[in-house]
Design a protein around this motif. Structure first.
Motif, PDB file in Angstrom:
ATOM      1  N   ASN A 159       2.656   7.044  -8.870  1.00  0.00           N
ATOM      2  CA  ASN A 159       1.635   8.194  -8.953  1.00  0.00           C
ATOM      3  C   ASN A 159       1.840   9.158  -9.794  1.00  0.00           C
ATOM      4  N   ALA A 197      -8.993   7.722 -13.027  1.00  0.00           N
ATOM      5  CA  ALA A 197      -9.278   8.609 -12.272  1.00  0.00           C
ATOM      6  C   ALA A 197      -8.415   9.846 -12.161  1.00  0.00           C
ATOM      7  N   PHE A 198      -7.172   9.743 -12.275  1.00  0.00           N
ATOM      8  CA  PHE A 198      -6.141  10.701 -12.704  1.00  0.00           C
ATOM      9  C   PHE A 198      -6.480  11.497 -13.974  1.00  0.00           C
ATOM     10  N   LYS A 223      -7.962   1.754 -12.472  1.00  0.00           N
ATOM     11  CA  LYS A 223      -9.045   2.507 -12.180  1.00  0.00           C
ATOM     12  C   LYS A 223      -8.352   3.946 -11.566  1.00  0.00           C
ATOM     13  N   ARG A 224      -7.385   3.776 -10.849  1.00  0.00           N
ATOM     14  CA  ARG A 224      -6.566   4.939 -10.184  1.00  0.00           C
ATOM     15  C   ARG A 224      -6.214   5.719 -11.560  1.00  0.00           C
ATOM     16  N   ASN A 225      -5.622   5.035 -12.615  1.00  0.00           N
ATOM     17  CA  ASN A 225      -5.129   5.867 -13.929  1.00  0.00           C
ATOM     18  C   ASN A 225      -6.069   6.742 -14.340  1.00  0.00           C
ATOM     19  N   LYS A 254       0.888  -1.225  -0.054  1.00  0.00           N
ATOM     20  CA  LYS A 254       0.013   0.121   0.149  1.00  0.00           C
ATOM     21  C   LYS A 254       0.838   1.313  -0.005  1.00  0.00           C
ATOM     22  N   HIS A 279      -5.309  -0.193  -4.043  1.00  0.00           N
ATOM     23  CA  HIS A 279      -6.036   0.450  -5.283  1.00  0.00           C
ATOM     24  C   HIS A 279      -5.819  -0.253  -6.382  1.00  0.00           C
ATOM     25  N   ASP A 280      -6.872  -0.493  -7.035  1.00  0.00           N
ATOM     26  CA  ASP A 280      -6.895  -0.750  -8.750  1.00  0.00           C
ATOM     27  C   ASP A 280      -6.210   0.185  -9.274  1.00  0.00           C
ATOM     28  N   LEU A 281      -5.073  -0.257  -9.922  1.00  0.00           N
ATOM     29  CA  LEU A 281      -4.154   0.534 -10.731  1.00  0.00           C
ATOM     30  C   LEU A 281      -4.712   1.019 -11.962  1.00  0.00           C
ATOM     31  N   SER A 313       1.505   3.752  -3.365  1.00  0.00           N
ATOM     32  CA  SER A 313       0.772   5.109  -3.103  1.00  0.00           C
ATOM     33  C   SER A 313       1.803   6.322  -3.431  1.00  0.00           C
ATOM     34  N   SER A 361      -0.623   9.891 -13.219  1.00  0.00           N
ATOM     35  CA  SER A 361      -1.443  11.084 -13.111  1.00  0.00           C
ATOM     36  C   SER A 361      -1.232  11.935 -14.314  1.00  0.00           C
TER      37      SER A 361
END
Length: 206
Positions: free
Chosen positions: A46, A109-110, A105-107, A38, A101-103, A42, A50
């Motif tokens: 990132n 979201a960014f 989905k994070r991508n 985690k 974090h689902d990578l 994080s 982003s």
């Protein structure tokens, strides 16, 4: 910067491998390894995620590293069988996961966050640069309503690939109507009227 290919991410993947190295896994409990994952996820990827669209191959490599680190025996090189998928671990504890974090989905979201900043804060310097280069400098709304946005830098293309994440949920307040574009704006979640007109023109008349 070149094309956004798997090779570009090699340095990031190498850093993640180093953060989740075998010798560290030996001295950590399962809970400790989970916390290390985690913390690492994080911090390390990132910045790049982003502003750049991560290829599927990149995400798969990172997930492979995570699985190998998490399910490794404490004092041996032997790997355990993964008892739960990365996707299921992305759920919160109430949903049967552990909050990873689902990578992918994070991508997404960014990318959506950058689009939202252009819509909500168009006067910031980087937004004005994007606006002047790719859109109408006098009107910031086309970032969400342009039917066929132009291709540009890898950052701009990254934003445009995920703009539907924001535009799908954006609504307008009409007020005096001066800023409303009747034909270009989306109404009630439907395609812009301009697109409907183009489709009607394409239908042959009998």
């Amino acid at each position: 910067m070149g094309a956004n290919k798997l090779a570009y991410w090699k340095a990031i993947i190498d850093r993640i491998k180093n953060a989740f190295s075998t010798w560290k896994a030996r001295w950590l409990s399962l809970s400790g390894r989970l916390l290390q994952i985690k913390t690492g996820l994080s911090a390390i990827p990132n910045y790049y995620m982003s502003i750049l669209k991560a290829a599927i191959g990149v995400i798969q490599q990172v997930e492979k590293i995570i699985r190998g680190f998490l399910w490794r025996h404490n004092m041996s090189e032997e790997k355990k069988i993964s008892l739960i998928s990365i996707q299921e671990m992305a759920h919160d504890k109430g949903g049967g996961g552990v909050g990873l974090h689902d990578l992918s989905k994070r991508n997404i979201a960014f990318g959506g966050k950058l689009v939202w900043k252009m819509v909500s804060k168009p006067d910031t310097k980087w937004c004005r640069i994007m606006q002047e280069k790719y859109l109408d400098s006098l009107n910031p709304s086309p970032v969400g309503t342009t039917l066929d946005p132009p291709k540009g830098s890898i950052v701009w293309n990254f934003m445009m690939s995920w703009r539907q994440v924001i535009t799908r949920y954006v609504s307008w307040e009409v007020h005096n109507g001066e800023s409303i574009q009747l034909w270009e704006d989306s109404w009630n979640g439907l395609p812009p009227l301009k697109l409907s007109e183009l489709l009607l023109d394409a239908i042959p008349t009998i």
